[in-house]
Design a protein around this motif. Structure first.
Motif, short mmCIF file in Angstrom:
data_model
loop_
_atom_site.label_atom_id
_atom_site.label_comp_id
_atom_site.label_asym_id
_atom_site.label_seq_id
_atom_site.Cartn_x
_atom_site.Cartn_y
_atom_site.Cartn_z
N GLU A 111 4.78 1.86 1.42
CA GLU A 111 5.91 2.33 0.77
C GLU A 111 6.46 3.58 1.22
OE1 GLU A 111 4.53 2.56 -3.40
OE2 GLU A 111 5.07 0.39 -3.65
N GLN A 112 5.60 4.63 1.91
CA GLN A 112 6.16 5.67 2.72
C GLN A 112 6.76 5.28 3.94
OE1 GLN A 112 3.18 8.79 3.41
NE2 GLN A 112 2.84 8.84 1.25
N SER A 172 0.78 -1.08 -0.09
CA SER A 172 0.05 -0.16 -0.02
C SER A 172 0.83 1.14 -0.25
CB SER A 172 -0.86 0.07 1.55
OG SER A 172 -0.25 0.31 2.20
N ARG A 173 0.23 2.49 -0.13
CA ARG A 173 0.92 3.66 -0.27
C ARG A 173 1.62 3.82 1.11
NH1 ARG A 173 -3.43 7.72 -2.19
NH2 ARG A 173 -4.54 6.31 -1.00
N LEU A 174 1.04 3.65 2.31
CA LEU A 174 1.36 3.61 3.57
C LEU A 174 2.65 2.86 3.84
CD1 LEU A 174 1.31 4.82 6.48
CD2 LEU A 174 -0.51 2.65 6.99
#
Lengths: 258, 239, 720
Positions: free
Chosen positions: C563-564, C559-561
């Motif tokens: 990857e962040q 998810s984007r989370l």
């Protein structure tokens, strides 16, 4: 706060000062970056170029003072991630890519602010492909490497990923490039310069910090020179090339004396 | 044939297997001052680091007094052979006092602190001040003073003028010449400021983007002024 | 430039205030006020002496050695054994015949455990032998462990030193058992009257020794060329190399010095207090606080702070005892935490870090591509897990339950440590909060499980978020220390007291899990399986949850989370410049991790039924990190691997049943492999087997290509 002059200046610093203890690393620098222009910032090693970028992008909250306006709005004092969302984006001399995720993800991270709801929603729906990321990858000639991890690329390509990441930011208004050509050989540098010129032709606004005089003189529209933290000369490439102050700073002699 | 103090041939060196300096030929003999010139990013500092053993040689050879430079792990041995390297940021240890900095000039044996003060009387009253509290000029004096008491056979000074006002480095430059003349040490001087360096040097080499573009006696290089400037400002006239 | 860092100012100010207060108090009533001071100086001297060793090792190598206390313990036991019986313990070695013996059920050779040295040894000789052992341990620590880790991420160094701690402590338990030992006094211990208080004079001797040691170290680092050069290397290794100094050699010498110092402390203290396998490791937490107050570089401040901690501890004890109005909330026990929090949070990232660049990568957070083959594989794995959980013999079912809980606990570290790079040593404390909350909400308040479980998990989550706040200002080894201290504070303040998140001095009881009247506890009847306890019911519940957690973390990674998170792990500054809110990402990671830890804790409570504090102590937290790292800290596969290796997990049960009884050796072997993993393969078992398989697959493919006569084209070919 209204800006009195040059409405086309995307970024403007006024009386920007950075102080480390007793050392004035950046001393009262007033500088503008015109819209759609490639502005160069040069100076000998230790002149305060990188410090200038760090101060503008919010990484020196305890040492910097002055004013930074982005399209007329005062942004000085905001945190780095906030400034990035505001459209003030940068690259790093030492690249600082995210090595664990793909090139595409490196760019996507800069794309949008992640909310709690958005983060949770990711668990339940497939991710959308961001068209803008595709555009940027294509613009930089990286489309074939989207799924690779950055460390699988050549040095020049990695530099471009850094540029792409900065460009991908939601609303990049201006891109500050910190020594992007460091470590590239002559032909790579020339090629990299062309890529930058291409970005400007697309309408992007860039500030290029570099010590490679050849690159800066060849690609920039307007050039400023820092020496000992002070802005000592500004002008077009032609003007800078013959400016005795520039020659003195780089060669240690004044051009007229011989 | 007598052994060269420093002999570099066919050197390729750089980081992560990428050559930053290519095919370099360079030598230094005792008692001479040699300038290594070139714009920022030309590979001058990398060359010095390679001589000191801090950067891995990719190809070619570097020998100091006939001995090949050891592996990275053993870099400290180069200093013990009598090579003193004043790095770009001067190598002054900020947490140590001036006296402590000077004491580290040698790994064993007595260090003659007075000799440093003889060259730089300004250091005398600063002995118990921390390195980090010195001005840029004083730091450079400390670095050179430490190099002097180390009694090197080969002295390498990287960008002495960096971040210093002209009045200061114009005073320091002649000291380098004096070291070579008085002690017979060979000096390799890395500089951005061409005139300054060539004034005190016997010979010079010019690097650009990692390639050796010019070399010869200092006077000859100065005579070729136009070509020299061109190599700095990146004008296309060079090949 | 400020001359004195803030912590030094705080320490000095505190010293002055307390000193003044005592002076006044002593004037009024001397003996009463001096008694705790004199008692406290004994403990304080140990804390101070351990702190000195920590500072020596840190100055020379930049490593905060969590194993320092264990080195002291090991050397002390060697000494005690030598003076007692004259036996020199041999560290447990792998018996090459063990598998044969295990399968054959026979005993072929008696592997030696001790070498007799001919009867009880003279203390001086014994001390020489023991301290030589310490020196060897120091050399091993440097040359085999921390030198190879010179450029490794802080995580690997912390894990390696935790490995040393587990390994040596387990070695002590294996060789000597866990009972306290003592030795003949070294210092004269006749009581003396001092300011109206009668105390053993040995503590003055100890104090004097520590003072002399502090002075000697101070002189060494201040005036000798070795000391000055070591300081130079700590500031900038490259510069000192250019001057001809060998930072590596300095570090080796300092490791020996630190280890000998640790051993000496132990030997001198053993006759006074006696020694238990984890005595010095517990005291080490206070020492860490003291050393931190000295910024890991000042011997004098570290030693003074150590003494102060000892004295303050006794003083608080007296005050709590004397004045009823002082709330008995375990402030005394949490003292190290308070000190560490003061030393670190106030000043943020403060430890003088060494100039060396971090060249090596963190373990890869591999996200396997989703292919049909892989999905079938996952399905098969789940099916096997299902069969074991429900139908296998009871000991395997029990092992499976431990494994499933272990997977969830390990996942909590995958998120916070693997994905975001933040080292947390407090996960079991959060698990404990949730576990005790299960007893409070479920049994005492009688709430149904559908309320109890979420409430318990929320409790752990809340504690976790609060405890995570310091993480926003610290990272690396500093964070490891502060989470360790937080865990200890939670343990001391809450667990030992009755209340919602504690249990007084008894055990706690969890209700039988049920939803809508259907019971599925470990003893509940279940229509599959052999009916023996544990039945498959609860295991099935665990299996569903564990699979859910694994899927969630896999999705998180993509998810984007996620990857962040990886962006923050790779580079906080660059992440911020790319628009990532670093503080928010770290907090959410700690939140998610706390959630998993709390869930694991609550499930442990339901599984055990009756449980006490020792399942959730600080050392359990450390071993959870150990197993998670060993399995693979940054992948879900690693968490699953960690679960199987977990104490009494299915992997251990299988080994016990089919091969040899490894039970007593688990911690020992885990400690060893933890060190090996940190040094030689930071991706753990999961990464190791993945790479092996990938290598095998590539070889096969190449062979097939070669056979068909097609030269391999393009990219991968040159990669050999």
């Amino acid at each position: 706060m209204s800006s009195p002059s040059a409405p086309d200046a995307v970024l403007r610093t006024e009386h920007l000062v950075v102080q480390f203890g007793g050392l004035l690393a950046v001393n009262d620098v007033n500088l503008e970056c015109g819209r759609g222009q490639l502005t160069g910032l040069i100076g000998p090693n230790g002149a305060g170029k990188t410090t200038f970028i760090d101060a503008v992008t919010g990484f020196l909250p305890d040492n910097a003072s002055g004013s930074v306006t982005l399209e007329g709005a005062e942004v000085f004092g905001r945190s780095p991630h906030r400034l990035s969302h505001d459209g003030l984006t940068r690259t790093w001399q030492t690249l600082e890519l995210f090595d664990d995720i793909s090139v595409r993800s490196n760019l996507e991270i800069a794309r949008e602010r992640l909310s709690l709801v958005g983060a949770l929603a990711d668990f339940f729906r497939p991710r959308r492909r961001d068209a803008r990321v595709d555009e940027i990858l294509e613009l930089l000639g990286l489309e074939d490497f989207a799924a690779h991890e950055p460390r699988e690329l050549s040095q020049g390509q990695r530099k471009l990923v850094g540029v792409g990441r900065a460009l991908a930011s939601t609303s990049s208004k201006i891109l500050l490039l910190d020594e992007p050509a460091a470590g590239l050989d002559k032909s790579e540098t020339a090629w990299f310069g062309e890529q930058l010129r291409g970005l400007v032709d697309e309408g992007h606004t860039l500030l290029l910090v570099d010590h490679d005089m050849g690159l800066v003189l060849n690609v920039c529209d307007q050039i400023h020179m820092l020496v000992f933290g002070e802005l000592v000369a500004s002008g077009s490439p032609a003007e800078m090339r013959s400016d005795p102050k520039v020659i003195a700073a780089y060669l240690g002699h004044s051009g007229g004396s011989e | 044939m007598t052994e060269r103090l420093l002999d570099i041939s066919g050197l390729h060196t750089g980081y992560d297997g990428v050559a930053v300096v290519r095919d370099l030929e360079l030598h230094v003999d005792p008692g001479e001052v040699v300038a290594l010139l070139g714009p920022n990013g030309a590979g001058k500092t990398t060359t010095l680091m390679t001589i000191s053993g801090l950067v891995q040689i990719l190809e070619g050879s570097v020998s100091v007094m006939g001995r090949p430079v050891p592996k990275l792990r053993q870099a400290q041995r180069v200093a013990r052979w009598g090579v003193t390297h004043v790095p770009e940021n001067r190598g002054v240890l900020f947490q140590l006092t001036v006296r402590e900095n000077l004491l580290l000039a040698k790994t064993r044996g007595r260090v003659d602190l007075d000799r440093a003060v003889e060259f730089f009387p300004a250091l005398g009253p600063l002995m118990s001040r921390r390195g980090g509290l010195l001005s840029g000029g004083e730091q450079q004096m400390l670095a050179l003073g430490r190099a002097i008491v180390a009694e090197p056979k080969l002295l390498m000074v990287d960008e002495m003028s960096l971040g210093l006002a002209p009045v200061i480095y114009e005073e320091l430059m002649p000291v380098v010449r004096r070291i070579a003349d008085e002690t017979g040490a060979g000096v390799l001087l890395v500089e951005q400021h061409v005139d300054l360096a060539l004034e005190v040097s016997d010979r010079g080499y010019v690097l650009n983007h990692g390639d050796l573009v010019m070399s010869g006696p200092a006077a000859e290089l100065l005579a070729n002024r136009a070509l020299l400037d061109a190599s700095y400002l990146g004008v296309e006239s060079l090949e | 430039m400020r001359n004195r860092p803030l912590a030094e100012q705080i320490a000095l100010a505190a010293l002055a205030v307390v000193g003044a207060a005592w002076a006044v108090a002593a004037f009024i009533d001397t003996p009463i006020f001096f008694q705790p001071v004199l008692f406290g100086l004994g403990t304080g001297a140990i804390v101070a002496a351990l702190a000195l060793g920590l500072v020596v090792a840190y100055r020379a190598s930049g490593v905060i050695n969590f194993g320092h206390g264990a080195i002291a313990t090991y050397v002390t036991y060697v000494y005690v054994s030598l003076t007692d019986t004259g036996d020199y313990p041999i560290p447990p070695l792998p018996n090459p015949l063990a598998p044969i013996e295990g399968i054959g059920g026979i005993e072929l050779v008696d592997f030696p455990t001790m070498v007799g040295m001919g009867g009880p040894m003279h203390p001086a000789l014994a001390m020489t032998v023991a301290l030589s052992t310490a020196a060897v341990l120091g050399l091993i620590a440097h040359y085999a462990i921390f030198r190879p880790l010179r450029y490794a991420p802080v995580l690997a160094k912390v894990v390696a030193s935790v490995g040393i701690m587990l390994f040596l402590q387990a070695a002590v338990v294996l060789r000597f058992g866990s009972r306290a030992k003592s030795a003949d006094p070294i210092f004269p211990n006749d009581p003396v009257d001092f300011l109206g208080v009668r105390v053993g004079q040995d503590r003055f001797w100890l104090l004097g020794t520590v003072a002399v040691g502090t002075l000697a170290l101070w002189l060494l680092f201040r005036y000798t060329r070795f000391g000055i050069a070591t300081r130079a290397s700590a500031e900038n290794e490259r510069f000192s190399t250019l001057l001809g100094f060998n930072a590596d050699f300095q570090a080796g010498v300092s490791w020996v010095l630190a280890s000998v110092l640790a051993g000496l402390v132990g030997i001198l203290v053993a006759p006074i207090t006696g020694v238990t396998p984890n005595l010095f490791t517990v005291l080490l937490i206070s020492s860490l606080g003291a050393a931190l107050l000295g910024r890991m570089s000042s011997f004098v401040i570290a030693a003074a702070a150590g003494l102060m901690l000892g004295v303050l501890d006794q003083e608080l004890f007296r005050l709590e005892f004397e004045f009823a109005w002082i709330p008995d909330i375990g402030i005394r026990r949490a003292l190290p935490f308070v000190v560490i929090a003061l030393a670190m949070v106030v000043r943020g990232e403060t430890l003088p870090s060494r100039g060396a660049v971090q060249a090596e990568r963190l373990p890869e957070a591999y996200a396997p591509p989703i292919t049909r083959g892989r999905m079938i594989g996952y399905g098969l794995l789940a099916a096997i897990a299902f069969w074991v959980t429900v139908f296998a013999p009871f000991q395997f079912r029990s092992g499976m339950q431990n494994t499933l809980i272990g997977v969830i606990l390990a996942l909590s570290l995958v998120v916070v440590t693997g994905y975001v790079g933040q080292i947390s040593l407090m996960q079991m404390a959060l698990a404990g909060v949730a576990a005790f909350a299960v007893g409070s909400f479920g049994t005492s308040a009688g709430l149904p499980m559908v309320l109890t479980l979420p409430l318990a998990v929320l409790s752990g989550l809340g504690f976790g978020l609060v405890a995570a706040l310091p993480s926003l200002r610290t990272r690396g080894a500093s964070l490891a220390i502060i989470t360790l201290a937080s865990g200890l504070a939670i343990e001391e303040i809450f667990f030992q007291r009755s209340g919602w998140f504690g249990l007084g001095r008894t055990t706690k009881v969890a209700p039988t899990p049920e939803i809508g009247g259907v019971e599925f506890g470990t003893t509940s009847e279940f229509f599959w399986g052999d009916g023996k306890i544990p039945t498959g019911a609860f295991g099935l519940f665990l299996l569903v949850l564990a699979i859910g957690c694994c899927v969630a973390v896999m999705r998180l990674r993509r998810s984007r989370l996620g990857e962040q998170m990886l962006a923050v792990r790779a580079n906080e500054r660059a992440a911020a410049a790319a628009g990532v809110n670093v503080a928010a990402i770290k907090l959410s990671a700690f939140g998610i991790a706390s959630f998993f830890a709390a869930l694991g804790g609550a499930l442990t409570a339901y599984k055990l039924g009756t449980y006490a504090q020792d399942s959730f102590g600080i050392f359990v937290s450390l071993s959870v990190l150990a197993f998670a790292y060993l399995g693979g800290i940054s992948t879900v596969g690693g968490a699953i691997m960690a679960g199987t290796l977990f104490a009494e997990g299915i992997g251990i049960v299988v080994t016990n049943e089919w091969f040899i009884d490894v039970g007593p050796y688990t911690a020992y072997v885990a400690g060893f492999f933890l060190i090996a993993t940190a040094v030689y393969n930071n991706e753990g078992i999961d990464g190791f087997q993945r790479r092996q398989l990938a290598g095998l697959w590539n070889r096969l493919r190449r062979r097939r290509r070669a056979a068909s006569g097609n030269p391999p084209a393009g990219v991968g070919a040159s990669n050999e």
